[in-house]
Design an enzyme around this catalytic site. Structure first.
Site, short mmCIF file in Angstrom:
data_model
loop_
_atom_site.label_atom_id
_atom_site.label_comp_id
_atom_site.label_asym_id
_atom_site.label_seq_id
_atom_site.Cartn_x
_atom_site.Cartn_y
_atom_site.Cartn_z
NE ARG A 189 67.62 -25.26 -51.40
CZ ARG A 189 66.61 -25.77 -50.71
NH1 ARG A 189 65.43 -25.94 -51.27
NH2 ARG A 189 66.78 -26.16 -49.46
CG HIS B 44 71.67 -27.25 -42.21
ND1 HIS B 44 70.76 -28.23 -41.94
CD2 HIS B 44 71.12 -26.52 -43.20
CE1 HIS B 44 69.73 -28.09 -42.73
NE2 HIS B 44 69.91 -27.06 -43.50
CB CYS C 296 66.84 -26.61 -41.40
SG CYS C 296 66.70 -25.95 -43.07
N1 GLN Z 1 62.52 -27.92 -46.96
C1 GLN Z 1 62.88 -26.78 -46.24
C2 GLN Z 1 63.35 -25.60 -47.08
O1 GLN Z 1 63.98 -25.76 -48.12
C3 GLN Z 1 63.92 -27.17 -45.23
C4 GLN Z 1 65.22 -27.50 -45.84
C5 GLN Z 1 66.22 -27.99 -44.87
O2 GLN Z 1 65.93 -28.55 -43.80
N2 GLN Z 1 67.43 -27.86 -45.29
O3 GLN Z 1 63.07 -24.51 -46.72
#
Ligand code: GLN
Length: 245
Positions: free
Chosen positions: A127, A191, A93
Site C-alpha cells: 500500500r 483524501h 481515491c
Molecule cells: N481500494 C482502493 C485502493 O486501495 C481505493 C482505496 C481508497 O479509496 N482509499 O487502491
C-alpha cells in the site's frame, strides 16, 4: 446562485471523511452568497442530466467499490452527457479509480470503470500511504494531502495529471504523476482533508460548478488563515517524509 451537487454513493464511498470536502464547498459557497444544494445519487438513482453542476464521488475499500461498480455503469451515459455539457466532477481515491476504464482489485477481480478519465488501475501488493505534496503548474499552486491506496494508476500518454509529485507516491509510485485532470473533471488519491487544506482547489471546483450554472463565476477571495496553516502543516509533514518513493 444555487450550486447543485450530485454526491455519488455517499453511503458506500466515504472513507477518511470525504464528506468533509462537501462541507468545505458549502461553506465557501455560503461565504460568497451562494447556496450548495447537495443530493445523494445512490444505487438505482438516475443521473439528472442538466440539473447537476458538480458531481462528487469519494473513496472506499475494494469491497465498497465492487458494490457500486455495476450500478455506476448504468449511470455511465448520463455522467458522460453531463460532463460533455460542462458539469464539473471531483473524484477521490476509490471513486477516482472507477472514473478510469478499469480497476483490477487486490483479489485480481476486474471492476469496470466509466471511462471519464483516460487511465487504468491495477492493485499492487504494497500500500502507498502517507502525506503528499504536489506541484500543480497549471494553477501555479501546490496541493497538500494524504494518500492510502494499493491501486497503481497508469495515465494514458496524452493524459494530464492533477499534479507532479514533490513528496509521496502519487498515482503509481514511479511516474511522478498524481491524479488526473480533463476539462472540469478532477481525480486524485488525496483524501478527506483535500479541500480543507487546499482552499484554492476548493475554489477552482466551485468556479467550475458555477460556470455550468451559467451564472457569474468570480469568487471573492477569503482570508483563509487557518486553511493556509493547515496546508503548511501538511506540506511540512510531506517534506519530512522525504523525496519521492
Ligand atoms: N481500494 C482502493 C485502493 O486501495 C481505493 C482505496 C481508497 O479509496 N482509499 O487502491
Amino acid at each position: 446562485m444555487r450550486i447543485r451537487v450530485g454526491h455519488l454513493y455517499p453511503d458506500y464511498l466515504n472513507i477518511y471523511a470525504d464528506r468533509g470536502n462537501i462541507a468545505v464547498l458549502a461553506e465557501r459557497a455560503r461565504a460568497r452568497g451562494h447556496q450548495l444544494d447537495v443530493r445523494a445519487l445512490g444505487i438505482g438513482d438516475a443521473v439528472p442530466v442538466g440539473q447537476i453542476d458538480l458531481f462528487y464521488i469519494g473513496g472506499g475499500q475494494d469491497r465498497e467499490q465492487a458494490l457500486v461498480a455495476r450500478d455506476l455503469l448504468t449511470k455511465r451515459d448520463g455522467l458522460h452527457d453531463a460532463v460533455e455539457a460542462g458539469a464539473a466532477f471531483l473524484a477521490v481515491c476509490g471513486g477516482y479509480q472507477l472514473l478510469g476504464r478499469s480497476y483490477r482489485d487486490v483479489a485480481g477481480d476486474d471492476l469496470p470503470g466509466i471511462g471519464l478519465l483516460p487511465l487504468e488501475t491495477v492493485a499492487g501488493e504494497r500500500r502507498m500511504i502517507g502525506d503528499v505534496l504536489l506541484e500543480c503548474a497549471w494553477a501555479g499552486e501546490t496541493l497538500a494531502g494524504f494518500e492510502n491506496h494499493a491501486g497503481r494508476t497508469i495515465l494514458d500518454e496524452d493524459a494530464e495529471p492533477l499534479g507532479r509529485v514533490v513528496h509521496g507516491f502519487g498515482n503509481d509510485g514511479v511516474s511522478g504523476c498524481e491524479g488526473c485532470r480533463r476539462g472540469r473533471v478532477y481525480g486524485t488519491y488525496l483524501h478527506g482533508p483535500l479541500l480543507p487544506r487546499n482552499p484554492w482547489f476548493a475554489d477552482q471546483v466551485l468556479a467550475d460548478a458555477l460556470a455550468h450554472t451559467g451564472g457569474e463565476t468570480g469568487l471573492a477571495p477569503l482570508e483563509d488563515v487557518l486553511e493556509r496553516e493547515a496546508h503548511d502543516v501538511s506540506a511540512r509533514r510531506a517534506r519530512a517524509r522525504g523525496g519521492r518513493r
